[in-house]
Design a protein around this motif. Structure first.
Motif, PDB file in Angstrom:
ATOM      1  N   PHE A  63       5.172   7.598  -2.128  1.00  0.00           N
ATOM      2  CA  PHE A  63       6.316   7.424  -1.234  1.00  0.00           C
ATOM      3  C   PHE A  63       7.642   7.590  -1.962  1.00  0.00           C
ATOM      4  O   PHE A  63       8.563   8.222  -1.452  1.00  0.00           O
ATOM      5  CB  PHE A  63       6.254   6.052  -0.556  1.00  0.00           C
ATOM      6  CG  PHE A  63       7.232   5.906   0.564  1.00  0.00           C
ATOM      7  CD1 PHE A  63       6.934   6.426   1.810  1.00  0.00           C
ATOM      8  CD2 PHE A  63       8.461   5.289   0.376  1.00  0.00           C
ATOM      9  CE1 PHE A  63       7.833   6.322   2.859  1.00  0.00           C
ATOM     10  CE2 PHE A  63       9.366   5.192   1.420  1.00  0.00           C
ATOM     11  CZ  PHE A  63       9.058   5.699   2.657  1.00  0.00           C
TER      12      PHE A  63
ATOM     13  N   GLY B 155       4.799  13.542   4.348  1.00  0.00           N
ATOM     14  CA  GLY B 155       3.910  12.595   3.681  1.00  0.00           C
ATOM     15  C   GLY B 155       3.296  11.619   4.670  1.00  0.00           C
ATOM     16  O   GLY B 155       2.100  11.347   4.638  1.00  0.00           O
TER      17      GLY B 155
ATOM     18  N   PHE C 256      -1.127   9.945   7.418  1.00  0.00           N
ATOM     19  CA  PHE C 256      -1.747   8.750   8.011  1.00  0.00           C
ATOM     20  C   PHE C 256      -2.325   9.042   9.392  1.00  0.00           C
ATOM     21  O   PHE C 256      -2.989   8.197   9.981  1.00  0.00           O
ATOM     22  CB  PHE C 256      -0.751   7.595   8.107  1.00  0.00           C
ATOM     23  CG  PHE C 256      -0.327   7.076   6.763  1.00  0.00           C
ATOM     24  CD1 PHE C 256      -1.261   6.560   5.885  1.00  0.00           C
ATOM     25  CD2 PHE C 256       0.997   7.117   6.381  1.00  0.00           C
ATOM     26  CE1 PHE C 256      -0.881   6.086   4.647  1.00  0.00           C
ATOM     27  CE2 PHE C 256       1.389   6.648   5.137  1.00  0.00           C
ATOM     28  CZ  PHE C 256       0.442   6.131   4.264  1.00  0.00           C
TER      29      PHE C 256
ATOM     30  N   LYS D 159      -8.691  11.314   3.002  1.00  0.00           N
ATOM     31  CA  LYS D 159      -8.945  10.846   1.649  1.00  0.00           C
ATOM     32  C   LYS D 159     -10.376  11.141   1.178  1.00  0.00           C
ATOM     33  O   LYS D 159     -10.587  11.741   0.131  1.00  0.00           O
ATOM     34  CB  LYS D 159      -8.656   9.350   1.565  1.00  0.00           C
ATOM     35  CG  LYS D 159      -8.401   8.864   0.168  1.00  0.00           C
ATOM     36  CD  LYS D 159      -7.817   7.447   0.196  1.00  0.00           C
ATOM     37  CE  LYS D 159      -8.458   6.578  -0.866  1.00  0.00           C
ATOM     38  NZ  LYS D 159      -9.535   5.723  -0.391  1.00  0.00           N
TER      39      LYS D 159
ATOM     40  N   TRP E  39       8.309  11.217  -2.284  1.00  0.00           N
ATOM     41  CA  TRP E  39       8.706  11.816  -1.008  1.00  0.00           C
ATOM     42  C   TRP E  39      10.153  11.463  -0.696  1.00  0.00           C
ATOM     43  O   TRP E  39      10.919  12.265  -0.185  1.00  0.00           O
ATOM     44  CB  TRP E  39       7.839  11.313   0.152  1.00  0.00           C
ATOM     45  CG  TRP E  39       6.368  11.491  -0.016  1.00  0.00           C
ATOM     46  CD1 TRP E  39       5.730  12.377  -0.842  1.00  0.00           C
ATOM     47  CD2 TRP E  39       5.342  10.765   0.660  1.00  0.00           C
ATOM     48  NE1 TRP E  39       4.374  12.237  -0.715  1.00  0.00           N
ATOM     49  CE2 TRP E  39       4.104  11.262   0.193  1.00  0.00           C
ATOM     50  CE3 TRP E  39       5.328   9.741   1.613  1.00  0.00           C
ATOM     51  CZ2 TRP E  39       2.880  10.764   0.655  1.00  0.00           C
ATOM     52  CZ3 TRP E  39       4.114   9.259   2.067  1.00  0.00           C
ATOM     53  CH2 TRP E  39       2.902   9.762   1.590  1.00  0.00           C
TER      54      TRP E  39
ATOM     55  N   GLU F 286       0.829  -1.202   0.000  1.00  0.00           N
ATOM     56  CA  GLU F 286       0.000   0.000   0.000  1.00  0.00           C
ATOM     57  C   GLU F 286       0.869   1.259   0.000  1.00  0.00           C
ATOM     58  O   GLU F 286       0.591   2.230  -0.701  1.00  0.00           O
ATOM     59  CB  GLU F 286      -0.942   0.004   1.207  1.00  0.00           C
ATOM     60  CG  GLU F 286      -1.896   1.186   1.141  1.00  0.00           C
ATOM     61  CD  GLU F 286      -2.924   1.213   2.257  1.00  0.00           C
ATOM     62  OE1 GLU F 286      -3.192   0.156   2.863  1.00  0.00           O
ATOM     63  OE2 GLU F 286      -3.448   2.310   2.529  1.00  0.00           O
ATOM     64  N   LEU F 287       1.935   1.215   0.797  1.00  0.00           N
ATOM     65  CA  LEU F 287       2.805   2.390   0.902  1.00  0.00           C
ATOM     66  C   LEU F 287       3.362   2.784  -0.464  1.00  0.00           C
ATOM     67  O   LEU F 287       3.402   3.958  -0.815  1.00  0.00           O
ATOM     68  CB  LEU F 287       3.943   2.099   1.879  1.00  0.00           C
ATOM     69  CG  LEU F 287       4.850   3.275   2.207  1.00  0.00           C
ATOM     70  CD1 LEU F 287       4.117   4.283   3.074  1.00  0.00           C
ATOM     71  CD2 LEU F 287       6.106   2.805   2.927  1.00  0.00           C
TER      72      LEU F 287
ATOM     73  N   LYS G  88      -0.119   3.125  -3.231  1.00  0.00           N
ATOM     74  CA  LYS G  88      -1.194   4.108  -3.063  1.00  0.00           C
ATOM     75  C   LYS G  88      -0.697   5.478  -2.633  1.00  0.00           C
ATOM     76  O   LYS G  88      -1.455   6.425  -2.607  1.00  0.00           O
ATOM     77  CB  LYS G  88      -2.217   3.586  -2.057  1.00  0.00           C
ATOM     78  CG  LYS G  88      -2.922   2.349  -2.575  1.00  0.00           C
ATOM     79  CD  LYS G  88      -4.304   2.211  -1.995  1.00  0.00           C
ATOM     80  CE  LYS G  88      -4.958   0.926  -2.472  1.00  0.00           C
ATOM     81  NZ  LYS G  88      -5.522   0.158  -1.391  1.00  0.00           N
ATOM     82  N   THR G  89       0.548   5.579  -2.223  1.00  0.00           N
ATOM     83  CA  THR G  89       1.049   6.900  -1.871  1.00  0.00           C
ATOM     84  C   THR G  89       2.222   7.233  -2.785  1.00  0.00           C
ATOM     85  O   THR G  89       2.740   6.367  -3.484  1.00  0.00           O
ATOM     86  CB  THR G  89       1.543   6.960  -0.410  1.00  0.00           C
ATOM     87  OG1 THR G  89       2.791   6.264  -0.333  1.00  0.00           O
ATOM     88  CG2 THR G  89       0.550   6.320   0.536  1.00  0.00           C
TER      89      THR G  89
ATOM     90  N   LYS H 118       1.965  18.278  -3.141  1.00  0.00           N
ATOM     91  CA  LYS H 118       2.280  16.937  -2.644  1.00  0.00           C
ATOM     92  C   LYS H 118       3.579  16.398  -3.239  1.00  0.00           C
ATOM     93  O   LYS H 118       4.272  15.607  -2.630  1.00  0.00           O
ATOM     94  CB  LYS H 118       1.149  15.974  -2.988  1.00  0.00           C
ATOM     95  CG  LYS H 118      -0.084  16.266  -2.209  1.00  0.00           C
ATOM     96  CD  LYS H 118      -0.754  14.980  -1.752  1.00  0.00           C
ATOM     97  CE  LYS H 118      -1.774  15.275  -0.688  1.00  0.00           C
ATOM     98  NZ  LYS H 118      -2.647  16.418  -1.047  1.00  0.00           N
TER      99      LYS H 118
END
Lengths: 298, 279, 417
Positions: B71, B231, B235, C35, B74, B64-65, B68-69, B223
């Motif tokens: 990362f 970043g 969460f 989100k 970043w 997911e890291l 979906k981001t 972003k």
């Protein structure tokens, strides 16, 4: 031009070079550090809420400080962080570095183990530590206490224990830094001194007291000053372990958290600046005092 | 290896005890870190078990890291800003540290205290003036905006001054007789003698910028410019914090700094033999 | 001068709904990063821009942590949003800092707002003018863990309806080991979370006290009834021992991890609990006491900042009206799961009887919103109130007296200006 430089004395030439080296950095510090500091000093005499003009109110903010019981509590807390954190962290890190310095087998691994905590981020590690402090059956610390037959401790849920409990992870994270600096300092002590001591048949304790510690002075000065500043400016672990409150009942709240809440929770920039100025002078006085006490003996 | 070893050899049984205690202490030191790592392999039904070993280890947090981001993005931002800052700090802080240690001139003490005093204002109180500056200069939401306040540090200047103090004056005087100018003396003679301090400084500055949160948050709004800590803060929300994701991100973020540490640490210890740190 | 006139003309054209060709106004919209909220606003912006070709909305989000800090840093530099989302409890601080401008009464009719929105929104009205409006509101409800009910031999579909039943069920569901350590909490206690609101706006009233005077200038809870409410809440820990302060670090975590049978929380928590694997829970209205029901509602509002001028101000107001329209609220409910702020939208049957939103929406009918003057400070006073009892052994009545004194000082400080 060149002629006038040539005519200078050695000291004069040195001064020219020194200021030439310092020119760019001083401009930088002037703009990025000194100017905002001066601004904080000015704001501490005003009432300002971000928008519009700051209103000059004289020493009102300082008067308010002296009458604010939370401020006194917070100031005492900050001193406690230093009074506990400085000796504990320095003794621990020195002992670790002292023995680490003598270890050859697995040296790099051991050093990495002690340095690892310093690499972590406070927000993530504070979460782990909060769980470690939980009551049984969840909390690891209380589990260990129960195993060795000691009574359970409230840790973060106690006005007496919360401050040391918040300080512990801060020390934990700082040790790696201090150990590395100590190691560099220890490694820098010329071996010939130890050889001489060896021939004299001096005991380990005497070698430590008469050779190692005195020769470590520059390292010690650096660590004492930097660590004091770090503990007086403690923020991350307190913020992350107490839901940003510095509780219970303000028992863990340090100066910087109070400044932060005043500035960004209440937009009371004048009062926040006054607290900043107080912190500044406490730090400055402490630093100058430490450097004076630890000066080279003549 | 030496005398200190020979000296230590005399207490050989003690050495074994010392090693064991050091090792056990080291293991205890990294326990909280291991919890973090373990949590990153748990799904959210297991997060609050606090077991050291996940019952059903999963890589889904890592997937997911990275999927979906942003990362990776970043990561690059952090790498770029930390590297640039570190290089600048190594250069300027050692130059200023050297000047304060080895030149005799009027105002030296004052300059030193003034630079030291920059450590005494919390960053929280500096971000507003910095923001106004960055806006005036058009640096908001740029890498340069993230980097500029940290290009020189009082911390590094202090550290380097302490170490340059120990460089023997005779060496400098000899270099002067050889016709080197002051800049050459600093760069060619003095700098190589303080490699350990430079290495330590490199580690600390890189690390400090790698984990910096407040200013990078304030200075950026796109972003794509976010650094890792900024970043990861996404969460943590008003209602919930996805701790398994925070732990995953924090674990991945540790790797590069660990790499930097391993890269530089041997210089801290090995390079020192030339110069001693004197009072 | 000419620019000024052009802007005015532009504004006039926009007002008339006719796009000014080539004159695009860009406004900044700020909210914190979440989100679902981001997606909802993006969808709304798309609709809005389609209907208003002359306006572009730039949507910027920040992590929730330090959202305030970011706003504070941007404002003195003249940067920042034209429309900003903020927690309603921060309004007093934002107003004091002069960050918001009132919504013009000819565009946003206060009487219509009074009529169409839930009454709690009136906290945003100062001297007859609204300063900000919400898209959605949130209220409190009682969550219960069905699995733990079953384990305790209770009907998993029969949650407590009164405070007496709540204590009864908490006793039955709480589990302790031989050493007296709490394994499963019957109920959660945590003033740092929603319980501060439960005590202040619900329990005080149920026990016959009022939190504040009608003009909000005087603390009114320091009475015998108030002390009884405080003692009742504390008894969950001290007498019934069905809960512990700091248990499982915080209240939502205790419930999420299946370590608490009952908890009081907001509608905004539904998402987090739904995403928790292995958690089966139900939601019901807050328990009554002496036949009385109360609730607490809160909301995030959209405000136009003082930075927005002329054409931007006009576009900002337009956008604010759009995101607080009935259609936007429907979309917000579907995407974010927050309750509509307009009574008409919320009271649709489908919403009223929804198994999860229903109890919250029904609660809105008897909800109050605290008129915070210093959200941070007032929250802390509530936390300290119970910490003094729990950690220092101060009596509930005495601790309440101290809290009232401290809070009165805050109110005085705010209203004397």
């Amino acid at each position: 031009m060149r002629g006038s430089y040539e005519r200078l004395t050695i000291a004069g030439k040195q001064a020219v070079w020194a200021w030439a080296f310092l020119a760019v950095p001083l401009v930088f510090y002037g703009v990025v550090r000194f100017y905002p500091t001066a601004q904080a000093f000015y704001l501490s005499f005003t009432s300002w809420n971000l928008l519009g003009e700051a209103r000059f109110i004289g020493v009102d903010n300082y008067v308010r400080l002296t009458q604010d019981p939370v401020f006194w509590k917070v100031a005492v807390n900050s001193f406690e962080y230093v009074a506990l954190g400085l000796p504990i962290s320095l003794v621990l890190s020195f002992v670790i570095a002292y023995y680490l310095d003598r270890v050859r087998f697995g040296h790099a691994l051991l050093r990495a183990l002690y340095f690892l905590p310093h690499l972590t981020t406070a927000a993530a590690m504070a979460w782990v530590w909060r769980w470690l402090y939980q009551p049984v059956p969840v909390g690891v610390f209380n589990g260990v206490l129960a195993d060795i037959g000691l009574p359970a401790q409230p840790f973060l849920r106690s006005t007496d224990q919360a401050l040391p409990a918040v300080l512990a992870p801060a020390i934990w994270a700082m040790l790696g830094f201090q150990v590395v600096i100590f190691l560099a300092g220890l490694k820098a002590i010329p071996r010939s001194y130890y050889e001489a001591a060896d021939i004299d048949g001096a005991g380990a304790w005497r070698v430590l007291r008469e050779i190692t510690l005195p020769l470590l002075r520059p390292t010690l000065v650096f660590l004492i000053v930097i660590s004091s500043i770090a503990f007086l400016r403690i923020f991350d672990y307190v913020y992350n372990m107490t839901n940003g409150d510095g509780g219970p009942l303000d028992s863990t709240k340090p100066l910087v958290l109070s400044i932060y809440q005043t500035a960004f929770g209440r937009f009371d920039m004048g009062y926040a600046s006054a607290q900043t100025v107080v912190l500044f002078f406490i730090l400055l006085a402490l630093t100058l005092l430490q450097m004076r006490l630890l000066r080279k003996p003549r | 290896m030496t005398i200190s070893l020979a000296w230590a050899d005399r207490v050989a049984p003690g050495r074994i005890v010392a090693w064991t205690v050091l090792f056990l202490g080291g293991v205890v030191m990294i326990l909280p870190f291991v919890y973090m790592l373990a949590t990153s392999f748990k799904d959210n039904s297991e997060v609050y078990d606090l077991s050291l070993l996940p019952r059903h280890p999963t890589l889904e947090n890592y997937v997911e890291l990275f999927e979906k981001t942003a990362f990776a993005r970043w990561f690059l931002s952090s790498l770029l800003t930390s590297t640039v800052t570190t290089i600048s700090v190594l250069f300027f802080d050692s130059l200023v540290g050297y000047t304060l240690a080895k030149f005799d001139f009027r105002g030296r003490g004052l300059v030193f205290v003034a630079i030291l005093s920059t450590l005494m204002i919390p960053t929280e109180m500096l971000v507003i003036p910095w923001y106004v500056m960055a806006k005036t200069m058009g640096w908001l939401d740029t890498y340069w905006g993230i980097v500029f306040p940290g290009l020189m540090t009082g911390f590094g200047t202090f550290l380097m001054r302490q170490f340059f103090d120990s460089v023997p004056d005779d060496l400098i005087a000899a270099a002067r007789l050889d016709g080197l100018n002051e800049f050459q003396i600093w760069w060619q003679v003095a700098m190589p003698l303080v490699t350990p301090a430079l290495s330590a400084l490199a580690i600390f500055v890189f690390l400090g910028n790698w984990t910096a949160f407040l200013w990078p948050l304030i200075a950026t709004s796109s972003k794509s410019l976010y650094t890792i800590p900024v970043g990861l803060a996404a969460f943590s929300g008003e209602y919930q914090t996805q701790w398994e994701m925070v732990m995953t991100g924090a674990s991945v973020a540790t790797l590069p700094v660990l790499f930097v540490f391993i890269l530089f640490q041997k210089y801290i210890v090995n390079g020192v033999m030339l110069a001693g740190l004197k009072g | 001068m000419i620019g000024r006139i052009m802007a005015l003309i532009g504004a006039a054209l926009l007002l008339a709904g006719a796009p000014a060709r080539g004159q695009t106004v860009e406004i900044d919209y700020w909210q914190y990063f979440f989100k679902e909220r981001v997606e909802a606003i993006d969808a709304l912006i798309k609709q809005f821009e389609a209907a208003n070709p002359g306006i572009k909305v730039k949507h910027t989000t920040f992590p929730y942590a330090d959202y305030q800090t970011k706003v504070a840093a941007a404002i003195p530099a003249g940067e920042g949003p034209d429309v900003v989302q903020l927690y309603y409890g921060w309004l007093a601080q934002y107003m004091k800092a002069g960050l918001l401008q009132p919504l013009p009464t000819d565009r946003v009719d206060p009487a219509a707002i009074d009529r169409d929105f839930f009454p709690i929104v009136r906290n945003m009205k100062i001297d007859g003018k609204y300063y900000a409006l919400p898209t959605a509101v949130r209220s409190l409800a009682l969550f219960w863990n069905k699995k733990l009910f079953q384990e305790a031999g209770l009907d998993p579909n029969k949650p407590p309806q009164t405070l007496e039943e709540l204590v009864e069920i908490a006793r039955k569901t709480a589990k302790r080991d031989g050493g007296g350590n709490l394994l499963v909490g019957g109920m959660t206690v945590d003033l740092g979370m929603q319980d501060q609101h439960w005590v202040r706006e619900v329990l005080f009233r149920q026990f016959g006290a009022r939190p504040y005077s009608d003009d909000n200038k005087t603390v009114a809870y320091n009475t015998e009834a108030g002390a009884k409410a405080v003692a009742w809440y504390d008894s969950l820990v001290s007498k019934e021992k069905v809960s512990q302060f700091g248990f499982m670090t915080d209240q939502p975590t205790a419930f999420r991890s299946g370590k608490a049978a009952l908890t009081i929380d907001g509608s905004f928590r539904l998402g987090a609990f739904d995403g928790q694997r292995g958690l089966e829970y139900g939601v019901t209205e807050l328990p009554s006491y002496g036949g009385k029901r109360f609730n607490f509602a809160s909301y995030w509002v959209n405000g136009v900042t003082s930075k927005a001028k002329d054409a931007k101000r006009d576009a900002a107001i337009k956008f604010l009206q759009f995101v607080t329209s009935a259609d936007a609220m429907e979309l917000w409910l579907q995407k974010v799961g927050e309750l509509p702020a307009r009574v008409a939208v919320a009271s649709k049957d489908a919403n009223q009887n929804h198994p999860k939103y229903g109890p919250f929406i029904r609660g809105l009918a008897y909800a109050n919103a605290t008129d915070f003057v210093d959200e941070l400070g007032q929250r802390k006073i509530m936390i300290d109130l119970f910490d003094r009892i729990n950690l220092k052994g101060v009596s509930p009545a005495e601790s309440l007296r101290i809290a009232a004194e401290e809070e009165q000082k805050l109110l005085d400080g705010h209203y004397k200006k």
